[in-house]
Design a protein around this motif. Sequence first.
Motif, PDB file in Angstrom:
ATOM      1  N   UNK A 179       0.659  -1.207  -0.073  1.00  0.00           N
ATOM      2  CA  UNK A 179      -0.134   0.057  -0.088  1.00  0.00           C
ATOM      3  C   UNK A 179       0.741   1.222   0.009  1.00  0.00           C
ATOM      4  N   UNK A 180       2.190   1.302  -0.253  1.00  0.00           N
ATOM      5  CA  UNK A 180       2.829   2.073  -0.544  1.00  0.00           C
ATOM      6  C   UNK A 180       2.702   2.607  -2.028  1.00  0.00           C
ATOM      7  N   UNK A 181       2.173   1.793  -2.864  1.00  0.00           N
ATOM      8  CA  UNK A 181       1.781   2.039  -4.217  1.00  0.00           C
ATOM      9  C   UNK A 181       0.429   1.540  -4.644  1.00  0.00           C
ATOM     10  N   UNK A 182      -0.314   0.720  -3.852  1.00  0.00           N
ATOM     11  CA  UNK A 182      -1.814   0.291  -4.170  1.00  0.00           C
ATOM     12  C   UNK A 182      -2.495   1.093  -3.159  1.00  0.00           C
ATOM     13  N   UNK A 183      -3.368   2.077  -3.798  1.00  0.00           N
ATOM     14  CA  UNK A 183      -4.427   2.995  -3.033  1.00  0.00           C
ATOM     15  C   UNK A 183      -5.364   1.982  -2.234  1.00  0.00           C
ATOM     16  N   UNK A 184      -5.857   2.250  -1.123  1.00  0.00           N
ATOM     17  CA  UNK A 184      -6.605   1.214  -0.355  1.00  0.00           C
ATOM     18  C   UNK A 184      -7.763   2.175   0.263  1.00  0.00           C
ATOM     19  N   UNK A 185      -8.889   1.984  -0.162  1.00  0.00           N
ATOM     20  CA  UNK A 185      -9.983   2.540   0.428  1.00  0.00           C
ATOM     21  C   UNK A 185     -10.371   2.043   1.515  1.00  0.00           C
ATOM     22  N   UNK A 186     -10.856   2.732   2.267  1.00  0.00           N
ATOM     23  CA  UNK A 186     -11.303   2.198   3.771  1.00  0.00           C
ATOM     24  C   UNK A 186     -10.083   2.296   4.714  1.00  0.00           C
ATOM     25  N   UNK A 187      -8.913   2.679   4.232  1.00  0.00           N
ATOM     26  CA  UNK A 187      -7.519   2.465   5.024  1.00  0.00           C
ATOM     27  C   UNK A 187      -6.605   3.573   4.603  1.00  0.00           C
TER      28      UNK A 187
END
Length: 269
Positions: free
Chosen positions: A156-164
Amino acid sequence: MNQSPSLINQAALITGSDSGIGKGVALALAAAGAKVVINYAHNHDAAEEAVNQIIALGGEAFAFQADVSHEDEVKAMFAQMFERYGTIDILVNNAGLQKDSKFVDMSLDDWNKVISINLTGQFLCSREAAKEFIRRGVVEDRSRAAGKIICMSSVHEVIPWAGHVNYAASKGGISMFMKSIAQELAPHKIRVVGIGPGAIQTPINKSAWDTPEALDKLLTLIPYNRIGKPDDIGQLAAWLASDQADYITGTTIFMDGGMTLYPGFADNG
Ligand code: BGC
């Protein structure tokens, strides 16, 4: 020929190493010969258990409680480490947590908590380690580097993460923090490297693997089709801290079974 990474006579501090990825890293570094400090925030028994496991394997370790977001506690931890081990050779900035909620419902407290442990904690610990690395310099028979800092990041340094969003923002921040200090510290022979784990089977993501249905859903995100284990990350950390990786600085190594390969595009797009 030198086959396995050696960390003999090196002192390592691993934050948040009473469980999960941190514990896996501490065990792997100890197995490679490092003396380790098991830092923990709350769970004294789990930290002592990690220490005992290392001692049972012939290693050296002690536990120290410190909240990495508190400057005075971080300084006290380094002072204790220098008293016991004389110095530090390897810092693994691992302590981290999630406080998940929909963005519009996210409280300022949950935002601040995650940023302060995950990001500010890495700043406070890295600063103390870097000062000691610069003061001491390279010790020829221990390592080619004056010190190594490993920053635990995430996919998640590169993958966006809704809810987080607090968590993802902290990991994106770690990326530029890691690269910027790597640039500044390289002339002092200090290496700074990030590790970006994918889904590793630990308490932080238990709900994503503790039922067969959840695990099946998770595996659709992992082309290599297995969940990672703390020892996967431990082995990488031991190698990155060793002289076998002496020319690596300022980059994040993703260890994620292919999670960053946009698996949704395998049969789409
Ligand atoms: C998170 C886990 C998650 C993984 C993959 C990690 O950084 O802490 O909860 O399973 O990323 O999404």
